[in-house]
Design a protein around this motif. Structure first.
Motif, PDB file in Angstrom:
ATOM      1  N   VAL A   1      44.493  34.401  43.462  1.00 31.14           N
ATOM      2  CA  VAL A   1      45.571  35.388  43.413  1.00 31.14           C
ATOM      3  C   VAL A   1      44.961  36.751  43.657  1.00 31.14           C
ATOM      4  O   VAL A   1      43.921  37.092  43.084  1.00 31.14           O
ATOM      5  N   ARG A   2      45.599  37.550  44.522  1.00 30.98           N
ATOM      6  CA  ARG A   2      45.119  38.906  44.798  1.00 30.98           C
ATOM      7  C   ARG A   2      45.793  39.873  43.821  1.00 30.98           C
ATOM      8  O   ARG A   2      46.995  39.854  43.619  1.00 30.98           O
ATOM      9  N   CYS A   3      44.981  40.738  43.229  1.00 31.37           N
ATOM     10  CA  CYS A   3      45.493  41.737  42.286  1.00 31.37           C
ATOM     11  C   CYS A   3      46.273  42.792  43.066  1.00 31.37           C
ATOM     12  O   CYS A   3      45.770  43.343  44.052  1.00 31.37           O
ATOM     13  N   SER A   4      47.486  43.071  42.626  1.00 30.48           N
ATOM     14  CA  SER A   4      48.313  44.062  43.328  1.00 30.48           C
ATOM     15  C   SER A   4      47.863  45.490  43.019  1.00 30.48           C
ATOM     16  O   SER A   4      48.232  46.422  43.729  1.00 30.48           O
TER      17      SER A   4
ATOM     18  N   CYS B   1      44.265  46.552  42.315  1.00 29.49           N
ATOM     19  CA  CYS B   1      42.980  46.917  42.929  1.00 29.49           C
ATOM     20  C   CYS B   1      42.640  46.096  44.161  1.00 29.49           C
ATOM     21  O   CYS B   1      41.728  46.442  44.908  1.00 29.49           O
ATOM     22  N   GLY B   2      43.318  44.969  44.397  1.00 30.97           N
ATOM     23  CA  GLY B   2      43.092  44.168  45.598  1.00 30.97           C
ATOM     24  C   GLY B   2      42.033  43.092  45.462  1.00 30.97           C
ATOM     25  O   GLY B   2      41.788  42.364  46.416  1.00 30.97           O
ATOM     26  N   SER B   3      41.389  42.963  44.317  1.00 32.77           N
ATOM     27  CA  SER B   3      40.368  41.926  44.182  1.00 32.77           C
ATOM     28  C   SER B   3      41.044  40.561  44.088  1.00 32.77           C
ATOM     29  O   SER B   3      42.196  40.440  43.685  1.00 32.77           O
ATOM     30  N   VAL B   4      40.317  39.520  44.490  1.00 28.59           N
ATOM     31  CA  VAL B   4      40.862  38.164  44.458  1.00 28.59           C
ATOM     32  C   VAL B   4      40.337  37.469  43.206  1.00 28.59           C
ATOM     33  O   VAL B   4      39.132  37.440  42.955  1.00 28.59           O
ATOM     34  N   GLU B   5      41.258  36.937  42.452  1.00 27.43           N
ATOM     35  CA  GLU B   5      40.927  36.252  41.196  1.00 27.43           C
ATOM     36  C   GLU B   5      41.159  34.755  41.351  1.00 27.43           C
ATOM     37  O   GLU B   5      41.879  34.317  42.246  1.00 27.43           O
TER      38      GLU B   5
ATOM     39  N   CYS C   1      43.392  40.535  35.883  1.00 27.80           N
ATOM     40  CA  CYS C   1      42.354  40.876  36.859  1.00 27.80           C
ATOM     41  C   CYS C   1      41.048  41.167  36.118  1.00 27.80           C
ATOM     42  O   CYS C   1      41.030  41.932  35.158  1.00 27.80           O
TER      43      CYS C   1
ATOM     44  N   LEU D   1      48.224  39.829  36.402  1.00 23.91           N
ATOM     45  CA  LEU D   1      48.410  39.271  37.739  1.00 23.91           C
ATOM     46  C   LEU D   1      49.797  38.682  37.866  1.00 23.91           C
ATOM     47  O   LEU D   1      50.286  38.006  36.954  1.00 23.91           O
TER      48      LEU D   1
END
Length: 94
Positions: free
Chosen positions: A61-64, A66-70, A77, A84
Motif C-alpha cells: 500500500v502506498r502512503c497518501s 509521504c508516498g512510501s510503499v508499505e 506508515c 494507511l
C-alpha cells in the motif's frame, strides 16, 4: 674494403643496431594489426557486464501522505506514521 677508424665502425654498428630494432618493432605492430583485423587473437574489448534486474517489490500500500510503499496489511506508515487507507476491494485480502 677501405680502412675505417674505430669511431667510424662504432657509428656504423650503432646505426645497424637501431635499424634492426626498428624492424622488429614494426614487425610486431604489423602482426598485432593483422591479428586484430582477422579475429585470430584475443578479443580487443570484453563485453560490458550485465546488470541483474531489480527484484520485484512485494505488493503493498502506498502512503497518501509521504508516498512510501508499505507491506500489504499494514495499518500505519512506517515512515511518517499516517494511517494507511486500504483501496476499495482490498479489505477482503487483509
Amino acid at each position: 674494403m677501405p680502412n675505417l677508424r674505430p669511431q667510424e665502425l662504432l657509428i656504423i654498428l650503432g646505426t645497424l643496431l637501431v635499424m634492426a630494432t626498428v624492424a622488429v618493432v614494426l614487425a610486431l605492430v604489423i602482426a598485432t594489426v593483422i591479428r586484430r583485423t582477422t579475429g585470430t587473437g584475443s578479443p580487443v574489448a570484453a563485453a560490458p557486464p550485465t546488470v541483474p534486474p531489480m527484484p520485484a517489490m512485494p505488493p503493498g500500500v502506498r502512503c497518501s501522505t509521504c508516498g512510501s510503499v508499505e507491506r500489504a496489511g499494514s495499518r500505519f506508515c512506517s515512515s511518517c506514521g499516517a494511517a494507511l487507507v486500504v483501496p476499495p476491494g482490498d479489505e477482503a485480502r487483509s
